[in-house]
Design a protein around this motif. Structure first.
Motif, PDB file in Angstrom:
ATOM      1  N   ALA A 181     -26.817  11.042  21.268  1.00 14.39           N
ATOM      2  CA  ALA A 181     -26.807  11.106  22.915  1.00 14.39           C
ATOM      3  C   ALA A 181     -26.856  12.037  23.664  1.00 14.39           C
ATOM      4  CB  ALA A 181     -25.045   9.629  23.342  1.00 14.39           C
ATOM      5  N   SER A 235     -28.646  13.846  25.776  1.00 17.23           N
ATOM      6  CA  SER A 235     -29.378  13.917  26.798  1.00 17.23           C
ATOM      7  C   SER A 235     -28.950  14.751  28.315  1.00 17.23           C
ATOM      8  CB  SER A 235     -31.206  13.646  26.952  1.00 17.23           C
ATOM      9  OG  SER A 235     -30.672  12.541  27.871  1.00 17.23           O
ATOM     10  N   LYS A 236     -28.061  13.800  28.640  1.00 19.51           N
ATOM     11  CA  LYS A 236     -26.876  14.383  29.890  1.00 19.51           C
ATOM     12  C   LYS A 236     -26.015  13.873  29.765  1.00 19.51           C
ATOM     13  CE  LYS A 236     -30.569  10.803  32.123  1.00 19.51           C
ATOM     14  NZ  LYS A 236     -30.430  10.406  32.441  1.00 19.51           N
ATOM     15  N   GLY A 245     -22.259  14.260  26.012  1.00 18.68           N
ATOM     16  CA  GLY A 245     -23.107  14.303  25.199  1.00 18.68           C
ATOM     17  C   GLY A 245     -23.924  16.778  24.980  1.00 18.68           C
ATOM     18  N   ARG A 284     -32.289   8.179  24.092  1.00 21.18           N
ATOM     19  CA  ARG A 284     -33.400   7.210  24.159  1.00 21.18           C
ATOM     20  C   ARG A 284     -34.594   6.938  24.700  1.00 21.18           C
ATOM     21  NH1 ARG A 284     -29.621   2.688  25.990  1.00 21.18           N
ATOM     22  NH2 ARG A 284     -29.091   4.561  27.121  1.00 21.18           N
ATOM     23  N   CYS A 297     -34.502   8.313  19.833  1.00 17.77           N
ATOM     24  CA  CYS A 297     -34.112   7.075  19.202  1.00 17.77           C
ATOM     25  C   CYS A 297     -32.530   6.594  20.236  1.00 17.77           C
ATOM     26  CB  CYS A 297     -34.024   7.494  17.617  1.00 17.77           C
ATOM     27  SG  CYS A 297     -32.236   8.297  17.147  1.00 17.77           S
ATOM     28  N   THR A 315     -27.442   3.770  18.114  1.00 16.53           N
ATOM     29  CA  THR A 315     -26.839   2.721  17.858  1.00 16.53           C
ATOM     30  C   THR A 315     -27.427   1.910  16.920  1.00 16.53           C
ATOM     31  OG1 THR A 315     -27.625   1.112  19.714  1.00 16.53           O
ATOM     32  CG2 THR A 315     -25.968   1.780  19.954  1.00 16.53           C
ATOM     33  N   ASN A 337     -21.287  10.021  19.535  1.00 19.33           N
ATOM     34  CA  ASN A 337     -21.374   9.381  20.820  1.00 19.33           C
ATOM     35  C   ASN A 337     -22.704   8.316  21.246  1.00 19.33           C
ATOM     36  OD1 ASN A 337     -20.749  10.069  24.015  1.00 19.33           O
ATOM     37  ND2 ASN A 337     -22.365  11.068  23.762  1.00 19.33           N
ATOM     38  N   ALA A 338     -22.365   7.239  22.316  1.00 22.82           N
ATOM     39  CA  ALA A 338     -23.553   6.516  22.818  1.00 22.82           C
ATOM     40  C   ALA A 338     -23.389   6.429  24.073  1.00 22.82           C
ATOM     41  CB  ALA A 338     -23.267   5.201  22.020  1.00 22.82           C
ATOM     42  N   ILE A 385     -16.668  10.883  20.480  1.00 23.69           N
ATOM     43  CA  ILE A 385     -16.509  11.047  21.855  1.00 23.69           C
ATOM     44  C   ILE A 385     -15.637   9.595  22.360  1.00 23.69           C
ATOM     45  CG2 ILE A 385     -17.584  11.109  24.530  1.00 23.69           C
ATOM     46  CD1 ILE A 385     -19.265  13.410  23.238  1.00 23.69           C
ATOM     47  N   PRO A 414     -12.091  11.480  27.091  1.00 26.37           N
ATOM     48  CA  PRO A 414     -12.043  11.948  27.798  1.00 26.37           C
ATOM     49  C   PRO A 414     -11.867  10.605  29.459  1.00 26.37           C
ATOM     50  CG  PRO A 414     -14.762  10.526  27.374  1.00 26.37           C
ATOM     51  CD  PRO A 414     -13.313  10.691  26.046  1.00 26.37           C
ATOM     52  N   GLY A 415     -10.911  11.524  30.333  1.00 28.18           N
ATOM     53  CA  GLY A 415     -10.901  10.392  31.635  1.00 28.18           C
ATOM     54  C   GLY A 415     -12.362  10.867  32.528  1.00 28.18           C
ATOM     55  N   THR A 460     -20.938  12.542  35.345  1.00 25.61           N
ATOM     56  CA  THR A 460     -21.748  12.221  34.442  1.00 25.61           C
ATOM     57  C   THR A 460     -22.691  11.126  35.570  1.00 25.61           C
ATOM     58  OG1 THR A 460     -21.033  10.595  33.362  1.00 25.61           O
ATOM     59  CG2 THR A 460     -20.579  13.123  32.825  1.00 25.61           C
ATOM     60  N   ASP A 461     -23.991  10.887  35.261  1.00 21.11           N
ATOM     61  CA  ASP A 461     -24.340  10.190  35.219  1.00 21.11           C
ATOM     62  C   ASP A 461     -23.976   8.532  35.576  1.00 21.11           C
ATOM     63  OD1 ASP A 461     -26.467  11.548  36.291  1.00 21.11           O
ATOM     64  OD2 ASP A 461     -27.736  10.633  34.634  1.00 21.11           O
ATOM     65  N   ARG A 462     -22.723   8.230  34.193  1.00 19.88           N
ATOM     66  CA  ARG A 462     -22.282   7.343  34.178  1.00 19.88           C
ATOM     67  C   ARG A 462     -21.570   6.982  35.263  1.00 19.88           C
ATOM     68  NH1 ARG A 462     -20.299   3.370  29.978  1.00 19.88           N
ATOM     69  NH2 ARG A 462     -18.681   2.603  30.266  1.00 19.88           N
ATOM     70  N   LEU A 463     -19.915   7.977  35.646  1.00 19.76           N
ATOM     71  CA  LEU A 463     -18.852   8.267  36.387  1.00 19.76           C
ATOM     72  C   LEU A 463     -19.895   7.698  38.158  1.00 19.76           C
ATOM     73  CD1 LEU A 463     -16.150   9.716  36.910  1.00 19.76           C
ATOM     74  CD2 LEU A 463     -17.591  10.435  38.659  1.00 19.76           C
TER      75      LEU A 463
HETATM   76  P1  NAP Z   1     -24.539   9.349  30.371  1.00 17.94           P
HETATM   77  O1  NAP Z   1     -23.761  10.512  31.925  1.00 17.94           O
HETATM   78  O2  NAP Z   1     -24.723   8.290  31.263  1.00 17.94           O
HETATM   79  O3  NAP Z   1     -25.285  10.035  29.408  1.00 17.94           O
HETATM   80  C1  NAP Z   1     -25.416   9.406  28.638  1.00 17.94           C
HETATM   81  C2  NAP Z   1     -26.198  10.015  27.208  1.00 17.94           C
HETATM   82  O4  NAP Z   1     -26.104   8.763  26.224  1.00 17.94           O
HETATM   83  C3  NAP Z   1     -27.790  10.200  27.705  1.00 17.94           C
HETATM   84  O5  NAP Z   1     -28.846  11.714  26.989  1.00 17.94           O
HETATM   85  C4  NAP Z   1     -28.511   9.033  26.838  1.00 17.94           C
HETATM   86  O6  NAP Z   1     -29.344   8.883  26.543  1.00 17.94           O
HETATM   87  C5  NAP Z   1     -27.185   9.015  25.457  1.00 17.94           C
HETATM   88  N1  NAP Z   1     -27.018   7.550  25.214  1.00 17.94           N
HETATM   89  C6  NAP Z   1     -26.812   6.658  25.914  1.00 17.94           C
HETATM   90  N2  NAP Z   1     -26.855   5.372  24.590  1.00 17.94           N
HETATM   91  C7  NAP Z   1     -28.118   5.910  23.951  1.00 17.94           C
HETATM   92  C8  NAP Z   1     -28.424   4.827  22.938  1.00 17.94           C
HETATM   93  N3  NAP Z   1     -27.864   3.765  22.383  1.00 17.94           N
HETATM   94  N4  NAP Z   1     -28.520   5.917  22.443  1.00 17.94           N
HETATM   95  C9  NAP Z   1     -29.228   7.538  21.864  1.00 17.94           C
HETATM   96  N5  NAP Z   1     -29.190   7.607  23.429  1.00 17.94           N
HETATM   97  C10 NAP Z   1     -27.719   7.091  24.075  1.00 17.94           C
HETATM   98  O7  NAP Z   1     -22.869   9.120  30.122  1.00 17.94           O
HETATM   99  P2  NAP Z   1     -21.128   9.885  30.321  1.00 17.94           P
HETATM  100  O8  NAP Z   1     -20.549   9.844  31.227  1.00 17.94           O
HETATM  101  O9  NAP Z   1     -21.958  11.288  29.056  1.00 17.94           O
HETATM  102  O10 NAP Z   1     -21.082   8.704  28.413  1.00 17.94           O
HETATM  103  C11 NAP Z   1     -20.951   9.689  27.640  1.00 17.94           C
HETATM  104  C12 NAP Z   1     -19.930   8.531  26.986  1.00 17.94           C
HETATM  105  O11 NAP Z   1     -18.414   9.157  27.134  1.00 17.94           O
HETATM  106  C13 NAP Z   1     -20.092   6.850  26.825  1.00 17.94           C
HETATM  107  O12 NAP Z   1     -19.376   6.115  25.858  1.00 17.94           O
HETATM  108  C14 NAP Z   1     -19.003   6.908  28.025  1.00 17.94           C
HETATM  109  O13 NAP Z   1     -18.323   5.071  28.465  1.00 17.94           O
HETATM  110  C15 NAP Z   1     -18.156   7.119  27.513  1.00 17.94           C
HETATM  111  N6  NAP Z   1     -17.162   7.929  28.674  1.00 17.94           N
HETATM  112  C16 NAP Z   1     -17.629   8.673  29.467  1.00 17.94           C
HETATM  113  C17 NAP Z   1     -16.123   8.818  30.737  1.00 17.94           C
HETATM  114  C18 NAP Z   1     -16.945   9.870  32.283  1.00 17.94           C
HETATM  115  O14 NAP Z   1     -16.103   9.755  33.620  1.00 17.94           O
HETATM  116  N7  NAP Z   1     -17.967   9.893  32.264  1.00 17.94           N
HETATM  117  C19 NAP Z   1     -14.936   8.233  30.406  1.00 17.94           C
HETATM  118  C20 NAP Z   1     -14.816   8.346  29.276  1.00 17.94           C
HETATM  119  C21 NAP Z   1     -15.519   7.509  27.816  1.00 17.94           C
HETATM  120  P3  NAP Z   1     -30.982   7.701  27.075  1.00 17.94           P
HETATM  121  O15 NAP Z   1     -30.522   6.635  28.342  1.00 17.94           O
HETATM  122  O16 NAP Z   1     -32.176   8.619  27.285  1.00 17.94           O
HETATM  123  O17 NAP Z   1     -30.254   6.900  25.593  1.00 17.94           O
END
Ligand code: NAP
Length: 258
Positions: free
Chosen positions: A14, A16-17, A20, A39, A63, A66, A87-88, A137, A182-183, A187-190
């Motif tokens: 996971a 691309s962004k 990860g 994906r 891919c 999950t 990571n996912a 992660i 991570p706190g 990222t895009d998610r936050l």
């Molecule tokens: P993000 O910026 O949304 O990036 C998620 C990355 O994962 C993207 O590259 C996405 O690409 C890929 N991805 C998602 N689902 C996937 C799948 N099923 N198979 C393959 N690739 C997948 O998210 P992030 O903030 O880096 O978060 C990463 C993880 O850390 C998550 O589980 C999140 O809950 C956890 N986390 C994040 C934070 C935070 O503050 N950012 C805090 C606590 C926990 P595609 O969508 O193209 O697949």
């Protein structure tokens, strides 16, 4: 510091962004060949191209990690990794009352079974070769459950418990397994959760961001680059004595208001 992992091979899931990608970048800068997945092909290929400037071999695999099929594709591209960063995407927020058993199955499949499956497929080869680093992660919710994220709390704590014994056993063979919690990271998610909170309250996103940052002792969100640097160190030759740990990176937020 030379991390001593030049020429090693890593799978970063996971990537691309976000977090990860931060890990893949930090490892590539240390001379590690990286196999990355996501994906969405467009963002993944763009990331692979950008990582390629470091001179390492970068293999993008489009891919869904999950799924069994997705994990097979990833392992086919890198069958004997020295480093595995699990990571996912995280499960959606919600309330226990409204979650179906399928919601729970999806969360457990994505954030517990998937890393367990990849660990099982790679850890014994690492032990035979006498070097391996696995980083999961997870989330700060492993230390302190987050109210709206019950699916995430459950799946991530499950993973943490599932690998705790293996982390100790594998360390005899210079293979470590650690969780990084991570706190709030920028990222895009936050940004997506901030946007939803702003819409729900009818205020600008900057108001929500300001409030969120004010609640963090460091006064800011973390960056994927600093997250990746910590993970790269844990994957280094120097970190062989660190195993079975669950390390918070949260700007001092835990244990809450002081
Ligand atoms: P993000 O910026 O949304 O990036 C998620 C990355 O994962 C993207 O590259 C996405 O690409 C890929 N991805 C998602 N689902 C996937 C799948 N099923 N198979 C393959 N690739 C997948 O998210 P992030 O903030 O880096 O978060 C990463 C993880 O850390 C998550 O589980 C999140 O809950 C956890 N986390 C994040 C934070 C935070 O503050 N950012 C805090 C606590 C926990 P595609 O969508 O193209 O697949």
């Amino acid at each position: 510091m030379d991390l001593g992992i030049r020429g090693k091979k890593a799978i970063v899931c996971a990537a691309s962004k976000g977090l990860g990608r931060g890990c893949a970048e930090a490892l590539a800068r240390e001379g590690v060949d990286v196999t990355i997945c996501a994906r969405g092909a467009e963002a993944l290929n763009a990331t692979a191209k950008e990582l390629g400037v470091t001179g390492v071999k970068v293999t993008p695999v489009v891919c869904d990690v999950t799924t069994e099929e997705g994990r097979k594709a990833l392992l086919a591209a890198c069958p004997n990794p020295d480093i595995l960063v699990n990571n996912a995407g995280g499960p959606p927020p919600g309330d226990f009352k409204n979650f179906s058993l399928d919601d729970w199955r999806k969360a457990v499949e994505g954030n517990m079974i998937t890393p367990i499956a990849l660990t099982h497929a790679t850890v014994y080869g690492m032990m035979e070769r006498g070097f391996g680093r696995i980083v999961n992660i997870t989330s700060q919710s492993v230390k302190a459950p987050i109210a709206a994220l019950e699916l995430s709390n459950g799946a991530r704590m499950g993973l943490t418990g599932a690998v705790a014994v293996l982390a100790r056993k594998a360390s005899r063979n210079n293979v470590t397994i650690n969780g990084i919690l991570p706190g709030p990271f920028d990222t895009d998610r936050l940004r997506g959760t901030s946007r939803k909170m702003a819409e729900a309250r009818g205020v600008a996103q900057s108001v929500i961001d300001g409030e969120r940052k004010a609640s963090i002792p460091a006064g800011r969100f973390g960056t994927p680059a600093e997250f990746g640097a910590v993970v790269a160190f844990l994957c280094s030759q120097h970190a062989g004595f660190i195993t079975g740990q669950n390390i918070l990176i949260d700007g001092g937020s835990y244990p809450g208001a002081l």
